[in-house]
Design an enzyme around this catalytic site. Structure first.
Site, short mmCIF file in Angstrom:
data_model
loop_
_atom_site.label_atom_id
_atom_site.label_comp_id
_atom_site.label_asym_id
_atom_site.label_seq_id
_atom_site.Cartn_x
_atom_site.Cartn_y
_atom_site.Cartn_z
N ARG A 86 6.94 -9.25 -2.79
CA ARG A 86 7.98 -8.78 -1.88
C ARG A 86 8.29 -9.83 -0.81
NH1 ARG A 86 11.70 -4.83 -2.11
NH2 ARG A 86 10.16 -3.86 -3.46
N GLY A 331 0.68 -3.02 0.95
CA GLY A 331 0.65 -1.86 0.07
C GLY A 331 1.46 -2.10 -1.19
N HIS A 333 4.56 -1.38 -2.03
CA HIS A 333 5.89 -1.96 -1.84
C HIS A 333 5.79 -3.47 -1.62
CE1 HIS A 333 9.80 -2.66 0.33
NE2 HIS A 333 10.21 -1.85 -0.63
N CYS A 334 4.73 -3.90 -0.98
CA CYS A 334 4.56 -5.31 -0.63
C CYS A 334 4.33 -6.21 -1.83
CB CYS A 334 3.39 -5.49 0.34
SG CYS A 334 3.47 -4.47 1.82
N ILE A 335 3.88 -5.65 -2.95
CA ILE A 335 3.53 -6.48 -4.10
C ILE A 335 4.55 -6.36 -5.23
CG2 ILE A 335 1.10 -6.36 -3.49
CD1 ILE A 335 0.66 -4.48 -5.87
#
Length: 356
Positions: A86, A331, A333-335
């Protein structure tokens, strides 16, 4: 060009991720490293059940990736250091005037402000690498920014945080006007909603200094999911109260006051490093599903899944344990990073074209 970033829930062509590799972020002990590999693989395999997924993999990790990942996942070898797609990868955009055009915004990535511990020089090239791999037009930016530091509604609104884009470790000469102009040029957003800060843990050495994607998300235009910490013993209890007050006075690009829906945090307040920032806001929306963060709290996990199901009707909510990811600074969403599907071109009218 009239580039526009679609809302995350718009149709996807595929998802992009990066497989972990040995280093500071993955962990120092065998248990830590195995936990990191397993967490990334669990998210990837969940995503692959709903849409195509391409995974950047450092050549040193290809064999391990093949052993842990669903066989349908496309592995793309390239040098890797940080593996938060992300943030280090491109932000995909579409061109309203050219329905067949896909753009990829290549922000400058410096490891969340170039902290001494971060290894980011290899992954800073991922934006341009992925753009080339999919044949997207490269939209170069001189702004140091990460995908986790922005959230859009697809209709001209973007959420962002003063302590991220205006961070002197990232953009020492930026001001709001310069950031707003760059958001308009690259994302097509003309209405910026600035949050004053992020969650407490995010200001630790391994934090991002206030990413919005752990605090707030827009499931649909006019509606806003906001992290809630109901326990006064946690420092984020006051933080999110302040953020709610700020957001309650804001409107979106269409002039609508936000309908705020709270996503309460799980019961756990601390770990060995201090107050946790476990947040259900950090979910990922994809074709037909929502991949939700789980924290080993059956009551809170189920409550969050129920709220997400209401906010994303018609999508299956799949909860994946995210504690090992949060232990490393982010989290689900970050990956992950979505590549939006190109709009279907209208069928050629009968009686036109060659041979008519």
């Amino acid at each position: 060009m009239t580039w526009r970033m679609p809302v995350e829930g718009a149709p996807h062509e595929r998802t992009w991720m990066t497989f972990p590799r040995v280093g500071e972020t993955l962990g120092r002990t065998p248990a830590e490293t195995e936990g990191g590999y397993a967490a990334w693989a669990a998210v990837a395999n969940a995503v692959a059940g709903f849409e195509p997924l391409s995974m950047l993999v450092d050549p040193s990790e290809t064999a391990r990736a093949r052993s842990l990942l669903d066989g349908a996942i496309d592995l793309v070898e390239t040098p890797v250091d940080e593996f938060w797609m992300r943030d280090s990868g491109p932000t995909f955009v579409l061109d309203a005037e050219r329905p067949g055009a896909l753009g990829a915004v290549d922000w400058i990535f410096n490891g969340w402000g170039a902290p001494a511990w971060a290894e980011w020089q290899k992954s800073a090239r991922h934006g341009a690498f992925v753009a080339d791999a999919v044949g997207a037009e490269l939209v170069s930016s001189l702004l140091v920014n990460e995908g986790g530091g922005i959230h859009v509604d697809g209709e001209g609104t973007v959420l962002l945080t003063e302590t991220v884009q205006l961070d002197p470790r990232r953009n020492p000469f930026a001001d709001r006007g310069r950031v707003e102009a760059e958001m308009l040029r690259t994302l097509g957003t003309h209405h910026l909603v600035w949050l004053p800060r992020g969650l407490t843990r995010d200001y630790d050495d391994f934090g991002t200094n206030g990413h919005v994607d752990i605090v707030a998300a827009i499931p649909s235009p006019g509606r806003l999911l906001l992290h809630a910490q109901p326990d006064p013993a946690h420092p984020d209890h006051l933080v999110v109260q302040q953020l709610r007050e700020v957001l309650a006075g804001q409107t979106d690009a269409a002039g609508r006051a936000f309908e705020i829906v709270e996503l309460p945090a799980p019961a756990t307040l601390t770990d060995e490093h201090g107050p946790v920032d476990w947040s259900y806001v950090n979910h990922y929306v994809l074709n037909g599903a929502v991949i939700a963060c789980g924290f080993g709290d059956p009551v809170a996990d189920a409550r969050a899944a129920s709220i997400l199901a209401e906010e994303y009707p018609g999508r299956e909510v799949v909860t994946v344990d995210a504690r090992e990811i949060f232990a490393r600074g982010g989290g689900i969403h970050c990956i992950t990073q979505q590549q939006p599907a190109l709009p279907e071109l209208p069928a050629r009218e009968a009686g036109t074209g060659a041979g008519a």
